[in-house]
Design a protein around this motif. Sequence first.
Motif, PDB file in Angstrom:
ATOM      1  N   GLN A  77      11.343 -15.262 -35.987  1.00 47.72           N
ATOM      2  CA  GLN A  77      11.856 -13.925 -35.693  1.00 47.72           C
ATOM      3  C   GLN A  77      13.207 -14.011 -34.979  1.00 47.72           C
ATOM      4  OE1 GLN A  77       9.305 -11.355 -33.388  1.00 47.72           O
ATOM      5  NE2 GLN A  77      10.233  -9.557 -34.332  1.00 47.72           N
ATOM      6  N   ALA A  78      13.343 -14.949 -34.056  1.00 49.46           N
ATOM      7  CA  ALA A  78      14.627 -15.121 -33.369  1.00 49.46           C
ATOM      8  C   ALA A  78      15.709 -15.558 -34.353  1.00 49.46           C
ATOM      9  CB  ALA A  78      14.491 -16.145 -32.242  1.00 49.46           C
ATOM     10  N   GLY A  79      15.371 -16.457 -35.264  1.00 54.35           N
ATOM     11  CA  GLY A  79      16.331 -16.925 -36.247  1.00 54.35           C
ATOM     12  C   GLY A  79      16.782 -15.844 -37.204  1.00 54.35           C
ATOM     13  N   LEU A  80      15.896 -14.890 -37.473  1.00 54.90           N
ATOM     14  CA  LEU A  80      16.227 -13.783 -38.380  1.00 54.90           C
ATOM     15  C   LEU A  80      16.845 -12.588 -37.656  1.00 54.90           C
ATOM     16  CD1 LEU A  80      13.049 -13.765 -40.645  1.00 54.90           C
ATOM     17  CD2 LEU A  80      15.342 -14.549 -41.256  1.00 54.90           C
ATOM     18  N   THR A  81      16.926 -12.670 -36.328  1.00 51.73           N
ATOM     19  CA  THR A  81      17.413 -11.541 -35.556  1.00 51.73           C
ATOM     20  C   THR A  81      18.700 -11.859 -34.797  1.00 51.73           C
ATOM     21  OG1 THR A  81      15.120 -10.835 -35.254  1.00 51.73           O
ATOM     22  CG2 THR A  81      16.752  -9.831 -33.829  1.00 51.73           C
ATOM     23  N   LEU A  82      18.703 -12.981 -34.103  1.00 55.72           N
ATOM     24  CA  LEU A  82      19.822 -13.311 -33.219  1.00 55.72           C
ATOM     25  C   LEU A  82      21.015 -13.869 -33.994  1.00 55.72           C
ATOM     26  CD1 LEU A  82      17.737 -15.020 -30.396  1.00 55.72           C
ATOM     27  CD2 LEU A  82      18.583 -12.671 -30.466  1.00 55.72           C
ATOM     28  N   PRO A  83      22.213 -13.679 -33.474  1.00 54.11           N
ATOM     29  CA  PRO A  83      23.408 -14.177 -34.164  1.00 54.11           C
ATOM     30  C   PRO A  83      23.653 -15.672 -33.950  1.00 54.11           C
ATOM     31  CG  PRO A  83      24.053 -13.023 -32.176  1.00 54.11           C
ATOM     32  CD  PRO A  83      22.558 -12.857 -32.311  1.00 54.11           C
ATOM     33  N   HIS A  84      22.889 -16.302 -33.082  1.00 51.91           N
ATOM     34  CA  HIS A  84      23.085 -17.716 -32.786  1.00 51.91           C
ATOM     35  C   HIS A  84      22.583 -18.578 -33.934  1.00 51.91           C
ATOM     36  CE1 HIS A  84      23.844 -16.181 -28.830  1.00 51.91           C
ATOM     37  NE2 HIS A  84      22.619 -15.687 -28.758  1.00 51.91           N
ATOM     38  N   SER A  85      23.257 -19.711 -34.162  1.00 51.54           N
ATOM     39  CA  SER A  85      22.872 -20.587 -35.264  1.00 51.54           C
ATOM     40  C   SER A  85      23.162 -22.030 -34.900  1.00 51.54           C
ATOM     41  CB  SER A  85      23.662 -20.217 -36.524  1.00 51.54           C
ATOM     42  OG  SER A  85      23.441 -21.162 -37.530  1.00 51.54           O
ATOM     43  N   SER A  86      22.310 -22.918 -35.366  1.00 51.38           N
ATOM     44  CA  SER A  86      22.556 -24.345 -35.176  1.00 51.38           C
ATOM     45  C   SER A  86      23.161 -24.952 -36.435  1.00 51.38           C
ATOM     46  CB  SER A  86      21.253 -25.068 -34.815  1.00 51.38           C
ATOM     47  OG  SER A  86      20.339 -24.947 -35.889  1.00 51.38           O
ATOM     48  N   GLY A  87      23.584 -24.099 -37.345  1.00 53.11           N
ATOM     49  CA  GLY A  87      24.136 -24.550 -38.615  1.00 53.11           C
ATOM     50  C   GLY A  87      25.326 -25.471 -38.464  1.00 53.11           C
ATOM     51  N   ALA A  88      26.131 -25.264 -37.425  1.00 55.08           N
ATOM     52  CA  ALA A  88      27.327 -26.082 -37.225  1.00 55.08           C
ATOM     53  C   ALA A  88      26.982 -27.540 -36.941  1.00 55.08           C
ATOM     54  CB  ALA A  88      28.158 -25.511 -36.090  1.00 55.08           C
ATOM     55  N   VAL A  89      25.839 -27.780 -36.312  1.00 52.96           N
ATOM     56  CA  VAL A  89      25.473 -29.157 -35.987  1.00 52.96           C
ATOM     57  C   VAL A  89      24.518 -29.776 -37.002  1.00 52.96           C
ATOM     58  CG1 VAL A  89      25.856 -28.881 -33.524  1.00 52.96           C
ATOM     59  CG2 VAL A  89      23.591 -28.457 -34.458  1.00 52.96           C
ATOM     60  N   GLU A  90      23.889 -28.942 -37.834  1.00 55.34           N
ATOM     61  CA  GLU A  90      22.919 -29.468 -38.795  1.00 55.34           C
ATOM     62  C   GLU A  90      23.546 -30.453 -39.773  1.00 55.34           C
ATOM     63  OE1 GLU A  90      19.618 -29.316 -38.983  1.00 55.34           O
ATOM     64  OE2 GLU A  90      19.674 -28.229 -37.088  1.00 55.34           O
ATOM     65  N   GLY A  91      24.772 -30.187 -40.205  1.00 62.41           N
ATOM     66  CA  GLY A  91      25.451 -31.108 -41.116  1.00 62.41           C
ATOM     67  C   GLY A  91      25.677 -32.462 -40.479  1.00 62.41           C
ATOM     68  N   THR A  92      26.054 -32.460 -39.221  1.00 64.49           N
ATOM     69  CA  THR A  92      26.281 -33.708 -38.497  1.00 64.49           C
ATOM     70  C   THR A  92      24.973 -34.468 -38.328  1.00 64.49           C
ATOM     71  OG1 THR A  92      28.126 -32.692 -37.334  1.00 64.49           O
ATOM     72  CG2 THR A  92      27.224 -34.714 -36.388  1.00 64.49           C
TER      73      THR A  92
END
Length: 120
Positions: A77-92
Motif C-alpha cells: 500500500q505504501a509503494g502504491l501510494t507514496l511518491p518515494h521509490s528505491s528504483g534509483a538504487v535497484e539498478g545498482t
Amino acid sequence: MTRPDRLDPDDQARLEHILDRCPGLADTTRHVRSFATMMTNRNGHLIDDWITAAEAGASPHLDAFATGLRRDHDAVQAGLTLPHSSGAVEGTVNKIKSLKRQMFGRANFDLLRARVLLYS
C-alpha cells in the motif's frame, strides 16, 4: 502491455476477438489493467478491493499474487501510494549481484570491490 486506447484498430479488434473467445483471459486482463492503473495513478487505497476481486476471480496465478500482496499489505500500500521509490538504487544493486554471481567461488571480496568500482 500497451494501453488499450493506444492500440491501432487492427490490434484492438484482434484483442477483442481473443478476449471474447476466452473468458478467463478476459477476467485476467481486466484485473491486470486495473492493477496497472492503480500503480500508475498511485491509488494504493484501492488495493484491498483489488485483492478481494483478484482472489474471487478464476485465475489461480492472480489468486497467488493477491495472497502475496496481502501478506505484505502495508509495504504494498505504501509503494502504491507514496511518491518515494528505491528504483534509483535497484539498478545498482542488480548490477552488483550480477557481478557477484559471475565471480561465485572464484575470488574474494577485494576483487568484487574492484570490479564494482571499475564498472560504476
